[in-house]
Design a protein around this motif. Sequence first.
Motif, short mmCIF file in Angstrom:
data_model
loop_
_atom_site.label_atom_id
_atom_site.label_comp_id
_atom_site.label_asym_id
_atom_site.label_seq_id
_atom_site.Cartn_x
_atom_site.Cartn_y
_atom_site.Cartn_z
N LYS A 1 23.87 -15.08 36.35
CA LYS A 1 23.23 -14.13 37.25
C LYS A 1 22.15 -13.38 36.49
CE LYS A 1 27.21 -13.26 40.25
NZ LYS A 1 28.13 -12.21 40.77
N PRO B 1 20.00 -7.04 36.54
CA PRO B 1 19.25 -6.19 37.47
C PRO B 1 17.99 -5.63 36.82
CG PRO B 1 21.59 -5.62 37.46
CD PRO B 1 21.36 -6.57 36.32
N PRO C 1 23.58 -0.95 37.83
CA PRO C 1 24.58 -0.64 38.86
C PRO C 1 25.76 -1.60 38.80
CG PRO C 1 22.37 -0.68 39.80
CD PRO C 1 22.26 -1.22 38.41
N TYR C 2 26.95 -1.08 39.03
CA TYR C 2 28.16 -1.89 39.02
C TYR C 2 28.14 -2.86 40.20
CZ TYR C 2 33.10 -3.16 39.20
OH TYR C 2 34.29 -3.86 39.24
N THR C 3 28.39 -4.15 39.92
CA THR C 3 28.40 -5.17 40.97
C THR C 3 29.68 -6.00 40.96
OG1 THR C 3 27.25 -6.72 39.49
CG2 THR C 3 25.88 -5.38 40.98
N SER D 1 35.47 -4.47 43.80
CA SER D 1 35.65 -3.07 44.17
C SER D 1 36.52 -2.97 45.42
CB SER D 1 34.31 -2.38 44.40
OG SER D 1 33.63 -2.99 45.49
N HIS E 1 33.44 1.76 47.53
CA HIS E 1 32.75 1.16 46.38
C HIS E 1 33.34 1.62 45.05
CE1 HIS E 1 29.99 0.07 49.51
NE2 HIS E 1 29.55 1.30 49.67
#
Length: 309
Positions: free
Chosen positions: A22, A25, A61-63, A66, A233
């Motif tokens: 991936k 970001p 950012p956390y992906t 969750s 989230h």
Amino acid sequence: MKARRAIPLLCAALLPLAACRKKAPAPVTIGSVTLPAAVASALPIDPREVSKIVNPKGEPPYTGPSGTIRGVVTATGDAAPDTNEALSKVPAECVQAKEAYGKLFREGMMRSLADVVVGVTGYAGYVPEEKNAQTVEMNGCSFGTRTLMLTLGQRLDVVSKDNLSYVPSLLGARMPAELVAVAHGSPVELWPERVGRYELTDSMRLFMRANVLVVKFSTHDVTGLDGHYAVHHVPAGKVKVSALLPATMAQVEREVELHEGETLDVNFELPFDAQKWEASRTGRAVPSAVPSTLPAPSAKPAPRPSASH
């Protein structure tokens, strides 16, 4: 099953390694400032200063996996005492204000507890705040809540929803001028520029009060009269869930484990002891219980109870 397992191997063999991963970001640009991840940026201060506090590691950012933590907060123990001093300042026509501020804290049906801040912490990763501002409505000489919880970087918008004008003031924050929130008009914008506790009031009606807590994280909520909260989230794993009623400073916390895609119910009970509260407020010691009949004095000391008791 074999075909499915082979896909990652084919990817590694036929494509460059970077294509199988991936993409990281991209940095976020806010005005002329570049940050590793988004922050709430509605304050008249440099977003980099906000980012240093809410995202000190400069993480994206956390992906990952969750879930959601929700629940109900209820009161136990004594009922909330009347706030006679505050009530004496409320005009007769402000019926809604009497309901909002007539008790030390607000309860709903089945002792559901309003105005409790619930925060979730202890997870790994950075969860950005999605909104730049929170809005609080004024109606009937009262705020729509007695507690607000903001993430640093958020602005507080205060708006009149009735036919009255208000002059909202955020005690503890810099306010170059007092602005009037006219009936059904544009909101007055307030800016808490640091983490901490503030108090929202109205300069024309000082009995109007609301606690404002500004924190470093976005995973939080405040209960309404139904006592419900929901925090979305939340990164999966072991986390700490804390509930605090600012009016009494009663607090309770639990450590729970959240799994991917799970909606986990975590309910709290916040106790209240009216006698201890009055003692803390007045500085007087809580008297010990006195029996209805006193024993006759004895020259000999009373025997000690045995260990079995």
